[in-house]
Design an enzyme around this catalytic site. Structure first.
Site, short mmCIF file in Angstrom:
data_model
loop_
_atom_site.label_atom_id
_atom_site.label_comp_id
_atom_site.label_asym_id
_atom_site.label_seq_id
_atom_site.Cartn_x
_atom_site.Cartn_y
_atom_site.Cartn_z
N TYR A 155 0.81 -1.24 0.00
CA TYR A 155 0.00 0.00 0.00
C TYR A 155 0.83 1.28 0.00
CZ TYR A 155 -0.30 -0.37 5.27
OH TYR A 155 -0.07 -0.48 6.60
N GLU A 156 0.14 2.38 -0.21
CA GLU A 156 0.81 3.68 -0.43
C GLU A 156 1.77 3.63 -1.60
OE1 GLU A 156 -0.52 5.98 1.00
OE2 GLU A 156 -1.47 4.92 2.64
#
Lengths: 598, 598
Positions: free
Chosen positions: B440-441
């Site tokens: 994620y990110e």
């Protein structure tokens, strides 16, 4: 939902064109396995794996196994039917002794089928997989009477088998085993103790479960010199061969674990259970190691199997998922975005996995073929040479194929972005399932120690010298072949790194064994790279030869292999020099700290 | 059950002795944070993490979050009390704007505290973590009115925040966003659409949840040029600041996922919800990137955090578990076996993890300090130089610390043998939790592309030249220091490899961008190794200086660092040459295949 398609064409290419399987027709059982029969068996096995076993993989993971209050264990929905189909198809007895109902076919075929079954559903494939290990131990070490009593039903799949080694305080160090065996007047023993981590320890798939149990006979010497192997059926067996009553063997609990949820991992309690000695008193470890070598190759197959099925699903996603644009401009201008397969970094990951898979499969089949030769050749020297090679490659295969196979499942999962983390896509299950393969049947650190501490020095280094000789001969024979230079060049420098590392151990580890331990894992992976690099070089040569002979519409398929092989040489072989550099730093730094400093 | 002890002494050593934190007292907020206060804050934070947050980690994983039929989500037992304690302790507002109730302390302190909270319980720490990201975006891009309306309660922790970017068909490629924003007469917008993978999307910890949502205003241009950022509260807010009724924001379902089970990952439905534009129309991505940079460093911290807690538990096990004997003969002759820490291969694994952890922690704090300077210095050039460095290091930290941090949790789990695979030991949870940080990110492949495609060439390579200059100056200044040679030598050759790789991109990737993509991940890891190698060299110098000045009873503790640093140089730095070799092979092989060949 993930899918799976067994790589039958790849297996056939390896057997027929790379490993020259047909040159071994003089070996027992090989003449029966004609090329046509081999292909038919592989295609049939693939069909069963894809159509029956794989569809249960995700539901089996979700449902898991259930233990009732009486200690009996149920497998997930559909497992019993699938297992019955597996047994009725004769898959459990493919290579087993024909005297007890097996088909006696080469073990290399069983190895290929094992890959398919394990890719389809690793936890399911473990039930017959453990039975196969128990069959191997009984076949080699059991008495004629024991074989007659157990093997026919085990080979038919009516009964399954297990291995009982580990106890709560004792994993790697089997000398610490406490399970007791007390001799009885009738020649049997009463077995009492607790075993943990027993895969397939209890379940509802078979009529009976034949446990092979390590225990210590009353008064036996301490340590590994006092361990014996026993066969302990879950249900007693009547004189007419029918199944009788309970034998004091119960599953005390099921472990909650990271993965392989549909395989029952049991705490097994033996409470005065009746068992019979296999082989000699206090020689149990030797018999167990027969089973373990078999099992270690089986675990290596698991590493490959999860890498393969994860690759297939990641490729499908990378072709389908549109997101962003190619660095060189839109490839799919009519759509909102390009498939992510246009990105070099995505290709790098996928090609890395496949370049490993194809070489790993070759190395496993090559080793399994040596296994067949070591058991079936009529020539003692040939048997010994193949036995050397199989012994040498067993820890390499187990350690490298599971370490890298696991890493590949992680890389394949990564291709899915956030979806890879979500259960329903199935990718995280491959990661969780593959993870155990690095641990069981001897954690990979133990494999590395087995390689540098036992397999390397054995018989004055005979096995490793033979391997170096074989690769060296290949390089010499093909040194002038400029079309192979992209393969032979990197293989040569990889081999040199491996030889330097071996020499470093000879010079530095005799006096200071910690220097061997400190470099063992790097050495194992260095060995694996050279082994797989050798396989790619052999594959490349086979592709060349086939194309030169006219490959027709197979030509593109064959040429693709050259590209994956080139990728292996460019991207994976450079690691050999980093391994060598690390090995050469020795143990001083890591042994200099007191325990408190950690 | 796993345990955790926050490495406060290490953090203090880094801040005080390696990063010369006290030389920045002219920066806003730094003068207030005296060394004594910093130590008090870190020790208090450690106590809260160890005593309140960590004990919920395993139970929270097991219980997970629950969604009721009305769409409301409950967190596991104990989370609400712990979260209230966190907020009342002021941990959420440590570095936030004092005008809105924050304490305005340096962000580098918050970064250290974040590591402790995340080691203790990563899924729990995400609730305030996401709030912090939303606070950052509102602080930099919100109107004065918006700040006054939202920030005080968010900083106090009474309200939490989220980031809403991803949609089912759109992750990395935010230009594909379909969520709609329809302007209303009162200046607000009606927001409609579905967002997925929304961490902390709904829960019972706070009175209200402030969602930051990317959406497309009716008639906005296609692609990334038409994305705007909105603030959309779960419950409307009355004019007096109190919380009103529902705002059409509901959690449609919770994702079943591999880990971080106690953080609610929601599918969020916006059904004509009232939202307000943050910043300018169609400039939403810029504001979102503020939040993302903050978040990316936060995710890098997660990678370190799981590596650290996994290390601590693996060390405890390796000291406690007796099994087998040392290669050099029994170390524990009175007992049945030696602790496994006697084995070089066990030490190799543990030292590898810790040699990474200490350098990673240094690199994060060094970067966070640059972040503080970039926001708080009065000198524009200084601000810019630090902003350059932070921008350059953000993808390196995010990619390398999560890739390696995850690998380290796997290695730590491996130390436990079969027990590592069993849920109750807690090691497999670290693996499952750490895994998301690579995704994620911005998945790590995207970080690598950000590094080579944007951060490297930005402003004519100003940032990377500045980094090379700084490391080069260090090497020059310490080149004569023979006691540092074991550090400066490998760092120098690592830096040369990095410079060669950079040059290779300059020569080969301008005309053929796929050459940059093909080497991006290797380059990111090469950069990370040089960055961590630089940190180890700085640490070694600080240790030398402190010992020369008389370190008293701290001397052994400091010298231990030199050993871990030496291990890093011997065992990890050799990898730089393998990365360079791979990068130099370019993209030709991987781009040569048609999609069908995969």
């Amino acid at each position: 939902m993930p899918s799976y398609s067994a790589p039958v064409d790849d297996t056939l290419f390896l057997l027929n064109d790379v490993l020259d399987y047909d040159q071994h027709s003089s070996l027992r059982g090989f003449a029966d396995a004609t090329p046509d029969l081999v292909e038919a068996i592989l295609r049939e096995g693939a069909k069963f794996a894809e159509g029956v076993v794989q569809p249960l993989n995700q539901s089996g993971d979700e449902e898991g196994c259930t233990r009732s209050e009486d200690g009996s264990v149920s497998t997930p929905k559909g497992y019993k039917e699938a297992y019955t189909g597996f047994s009725e198809g004769g898959w459990g007895g493919l290579s087993a002794d024909p005297d007890f109902g097996g088909q006696g076919l080469p073990h290399v075929l069983t190895t290929a089928i094992n890959e398919y079954m394990s890719s389809a559903n690793m936890a399911f494939a473990m039930y017959p997989g453990l039975t196969a290990g128990a069959i191997a131990a009984l076949t080699l070490h059991g008495s004629q009477e024991q074989k007659a009593k157990y093997l026919p039903n085990m080979i038919a799949g009516t009964w399954t088998g297990t291995m009982n080694l580990t106890e709560p305080h004792c994993g790697t160090d089997l000398g610490l085993i406490r399970t007791k065996a007390t001799p009885q007047a009738d020649g049997s023993y009463k077995i009492s103790g607790t075993k943990i981590f027993i895969s397939a320890g209890d379940h509802d798939l078979s009529e009976n479960i034949i446990h092979l149990v390590l225990a210590r006979i009353d008064g036996a010497p301490e340590g590994t010199q006092g361990i014996s192997l026993f066969v302990v059926p879950k249900l007693t067996i009547n004189d007419d061969g029918s199944v009788g009553g309970a034998n004091g063997v119960t599953c005390g609990s099921l472990e909650h674990k990271m993965g392989i949820n549909s395989n029952a991992t049991c705490v097994m309690n033996y409470d005065g259970s009746t068992g019979w000695l296999i082989g000699e008193e206090n020689k149990g470890l030797r018999a167990m190691f027969t089973m373990m070598n078999e099992a270690r190759i089986g675990v290596a197959v698991q590493g490959l199997s999860q890498s393969e099925v994860a690759y297939q699903n990641a490729v499908a996603y990378a072709k389908d998922r549109i997101q962003g644009r190619a660095l060189t401009g839109p490839k799919n201008p009519d759509k909102a975005a390009d498939p992510i397969l246009v990105h070099p970094d995505v290709r790098r990951v996928l090609m890395g996995i496949r370049a490993f898979n194809e070489a790993a499969r070759a190395l496993i089949l090559w080793t399994a073929l040596h296994g067949d030769i070591s058991h079936r050749s009529e020539d003692e020297k040939t048997r010994q040479a193949s036995d050397d090679m199989m012994g040498l490659m067993t820890p390499v295969l187990k350690g490298v194929l599971t370490d890298t196979g696991f890493a590949n499942t992680v890389n394949a999962q990564q291709m899915f972005g956030g979806h890879g983390y979500i259960t329903e896509w199935g990718m995280e299950q491959f990661v969780r399932d593959a993870r155990i393969s690095m641990i069981y049947e001897g954690a990979n650190g133990i494999q590395a120690l087995d390689l540098v501490g036992r397999k390397l020095p054995a018989n004055g280094g005979r096995a490793v010298m033979s391997f170096f000789g074989e690769v060296g001969t290949f390089l010499q024979e093909n040194g002038e072949n400029s079309d192979l230079a992209a393969f032979t060049g990197p293989l040569k420098s990889g081999l040199e790194d491996l030889q330097k590392a071996t020499m470093w151990f000879m010079n530095n580890a005799m006096a200071q064994p910690d220097n061997a331990g400190a470099g063992s894992t790097d050495y194992m992976h260095l060995f694996g790279l050279v082994g797989m690099g050798y396989m790619w070089a052999k594959i490349a040569k086979a592709v060349q030869d086939k194309i030169a002979a006219g490959a027709g519409d197979k030509e593109d398929w064959l040429k693709t292999k050259l590209t994956f092989g080139a990728f292996f040489m460019e991207r994976m072989m450079p690691e050999t020099s980093a391994h060598l550099a690390r090995i050469s730093t020795g143990a001083d730094t890591m042994m200099s700290l007191p325990a408190e400093a950690f």
